[in-house]
Design a protein around this motif. Structure first.
Motif, mmCIF file in Angstrom:
data_model
loop_
_atom_site.group_PDB
_atom_site.id
_atom_site.type_symbol
_atom_site.label_atom_id
_atom_site.label_comp_id
_atom_site.label_asym_id
_atom_site.label_seq_id
_atom_site.Cartn_x
_atom_site.Cartn_y
_atom_site.Cartn_z
ATOM 1 N N VAL A 1 -2.188 80.210 26.991
ATOM 2 C CA VAL A 1 -1.158 79.794 27.922
ATOM 3 C C VAL A 1 -0.542 81.019 28.631
ATOM 4 O O VAL A 1 -0.705 82.096 28.462
ATOM 5 N N HIS A 2 -0.255 80.611 30.049
ATOM 6 C CA HIS A 2 0.337 81.344 30.805
ATOM 7 C C HIS A 2 1.699 80.867 31.338
ATOM 8 O O HIS A 2 1.627 79.809 31.666
ATOM 9 N N LEU A 3 2.763 81.682 31.554
ATOM 10 C CA LEU A 3 4.210 81.231 32.168
ATOM 11 C C LEU A 3 4.189 82.319 33.234
ATOM 12 O O LEU A 3 4.568 83.397 33.312
ATOM 13 N N GLY B 1 -0.652 84.367 26.385
ATOM 14 C CA GLY B 1 -0.949 84.662 24.838
ATOM 15 C C GLY B 1 -1.880 83.320 24.290
ATOM 16 O O GLY B 1 -2.132 82.422 24.859
ATOM 17 N N HIS B 2 -2.386 83.584 23.171
ATOM 18 C CA HIS B 2 -3.308 82.585 22.622
ATOM 19 C C HIS B 2 -2.453 81.362 21.986
ATOM 20 O O HIS B 2 -1.322 81.497 21.445
ATOM 21 N N VAL B 3 -2.993 80.184 22.121
ATOM 22 C CA VAL B 3 -2.565 79.034 21.068
ATOM 23 C C VAL B 3 -3.063 79.296 19.636
ATOM 24 O O VAL B 3 -4.109 79.749 19.502
ATOM 25 N N ASP B 4 -2.178 79.256 18.787
ATOM 26 C CA ASP B 4 -2.572 79.464 17.363
ATOM 27 C C ASP B 4 -3.273 78.344 16.899
ATOM 28 O O ASP B 4 -2.835 77.158 17.100
ATOM 29 N N LEU B 5 -3.661 78.471 15.742
ATOM 30 C CA LEU B 5 -4.263 77.268 14.802
ATOM 31 C C LEU B 5 -3.189 76.321 14.617
ATOM 32 O O LEU B 5 -2.373 76.845 14.134
ATOM 33 N N GLY B 6 -3.234 75.132 14.576
ATOM 34 C CA GLY B 6 -2.159 74.288 14.415
ATOM 35 C C GLY B 6 -1.256 73.982 15.435
ATOM 36 O O GLY B 6 -0.310 73.244 15.339
ATOM 37 N N ALA C 1 3.056 76.909 21.918
ATOM 38 C CA ALA C 1 2.458 78.326 22.149
ATOM 39 C C ALA C 1 3.451 78.689 23.315
ATOM 40 O O ALA C 1 3.907 79.971 23.300
ATOM 41 N N LEU C 2 3.475 78.341 24.270
ATOM 42 C CA LEU C 2 4.120 78.500 25.641
ATOM 43 C C LEU C 2 5.621 78.982 24.997
ATOM 44 O O LEU C 2 5.997 80.056 25.649
ATOM 45 N N ARG C 3 6.354 78.190 24.337
ATOM 46 C CA ARG C 3 7.480 78.494 24.171
ATOM 47 C C ARG C 3 7.676 79.907 23.166
ATOM 48 O O ARG C 3 8.648 80.509 23.342
ATOM 49 N N ARG C 4 6.573 79.920 22.085
ATOM 50 C CA ARG C 4 6.762 80.991 21.204
ATOM 51 C C ARG C 4 6.593 82.184 21.970
ATOM 52 O O ARG C 4 7.239 83.319 21.738
ATOM 53 N N ALA D 1 6.674 82.864 25.314
ATOM 54 C CA ALA D 1 7.898 83.352 26.081
ATOM 55 C C ALA D 1 9.107 84.006 25.374
ATOM 56 O O ALA D 1 9.781 84.898 25.952
ATOM 57 N N ARG D 2 9.526 83.437 24.081
ATOM 58 C CA ARG D 2 10.338 83.914 23.348
ATOM 59 C C ARG D 2 10.256 85.546 22.946
ATOM 60 O O ARG D 2 10.852 86.206 22.962
ATOM 61 N N GLU D 3 8.774 85.563 22.287
ATOM 62 C CA GLU D 3 8.424 86.923 22.030
ATOM 63 C C GLU D 3 8.163 87.883 22.844
ATOM 64 O O GLU D 3 8.565 89.154 22.929
ATOM 65 N N GLU D 4 7.754 87.610 23.928
ATOM 66 C CA GLU D 4 7.423 88.491 25.100
ATOM 67 C C GLU D 4 8.691 88.755 26.011
ATOM 68 O O GLU D 4 8.799 90.107 26.655
ATOM 69 N N LEU D 5 9.469 87.815 26.364
ATOM 70 C CA LEU D 5 10.441 88.020 27.331
ATOM 71 C C LEU D 5 11.846 87.528 26.959
ATOM 72 O O LEU D 5 12.765 87.645 27.560
ATOM 73 N N GLY D 6 11.969 87.110 25.595
ATOM 74 C CA GLY D 6 13.143 86.440 24.988
ATOM 75 C C GLY D 6 13.567 85.321 25.696
ATOM 76 O O GLY D 6 14.935 85.042 25.701
ATOM 77 N N LEU D 7 12.564 84.598 26.435
ATOM 78 C CA LEU D 7 13.300 83.173 27.021
ATOM 79 C C LEU D 7 13.296 82.111 26.223
ATOM 80 O O LEU D 7 12.219 81.761 25.422
ATOM 81 N N THR D 8 14.241 81.275 26.116
ATOM 82 C CA THR D 8 14.420 80.472 25.081
ATOM 83 C C THR D 8 15.015 78.918 26.021
ATOM 84 O O THR D 8 14.582 77.937 25.489
ATOM 85 N N ASP D 9 15.620 79.253 26.957
ATOM 86 C CA ASP D 9 16.193 78.131 27.592
ATOM 87 C C ASP D 9 15.628 77.873 29.330
ATOM 88 O O ASP D 9 16.140 78.651 30.111
ATOM 89 N N PHE D 10 14.336 77.291 29.159
ATOM 90 C CA PHE D 10 13.679 77.402 30.542
ATOM 91 C C PHE D 10 12.891 75.747 30.538
ATOM 92 O O PHE D 10 12.685 75.436 29.369
ATOM 93 N N GLU D 11 12.654 75.541 31.821
ATOM 94 C CA GLU D 11 11.736 74.337 31.980
ATOM 95 C C GLU D 11 10.739 74.712 32.549
ATOM 96 O O GLU D 11 10.539 75.238 33.644
#
Length: 170
Positions: free
Chosen positions: A38-40, A71-76, A82-85, A87-97
């Motif tokens: 995924v890319h954002l 980042g990679h899409v994880d198994l399952g 994956a995109l939301r995970r 974004a949260r891990e790399e930039l702290g983004l949680t509230d985005f569309e």
């Protein structure tokens, strides 16, 4: 820090259907096993694009500027999870569309990825994590002036030209 070469990644066909699993080391070691990522693309209200600087310890394209979140899409996991995970891990983004832009296959000399790029516009600061070497917002002119000079990852240049730099795009 180093990338976990034993991390298990899903393998997919060109439509995104699960076909198996393999380690990160196998996927990035020249096997050309197709795995989803995924890319954002994160824009501010001035139309500038946030890019992250890849840390020197990364196994692919260390030290180059790249898509804000990738980042990679994880198994399952599905693409949106994956995109939301990431974004949260790399930039702290949680509230985005996120707006999904496309999907395509990217191939380098080491790997083959099924890429799911998205875009969003944020108000306020972006907080890069230790997974990156920081980042900043770039104008379209700055990006164009640095294309083809080894500043950006080839994947970013390919995707930027495909999504944002074509004659049909603004």
């Amino acid at each position: 820090m180093t990338d976990n070469q034993e991390e298990m990644l899903p393998l997919v066909d060109e439509l995104g259907n699960l076909t198996g699993a393999a380690t990160r080391g196998e996927c990035h070691g020249g096997s050309m096993l197709l795995h989803p990522v995924v890319h954002l693309h994160v824009f501010n209200d001035k139309g500038e694009l946030y890019l992250q600087k890849r840390p020197e310890w990364k196994d692919i394209q260390p030290g180059r500027w790249d898509t804000a979140v990738g980042g990679h899409v994880d198994l399952g996991e599905n693409v949106e999870q994956a995109l939301r995970r990431e974004a949260r891990e790399e930039l702290g983004l949680t509230d985005f569309e996120p707006e999904r832009l496309a999907s395509y296959v990217f191939q380098s000399d080491r790997e083959r990825e099924l890429v799911f790029p998205h875009r969003t516009t944020v108000q306020g600061p972006v907080t890069p994590s230790a997974e990156t070497d920081g980042g900043r917002f770039w104008s379209a002119t700055e990006i164009r002036d640095n294309m083809g000079k080894g500043v950006f990852t080839p994947n970013f240049e390919n995707e930027y030209n495909r999504l944002f730099n074509s004659p049909n795009r603004q």
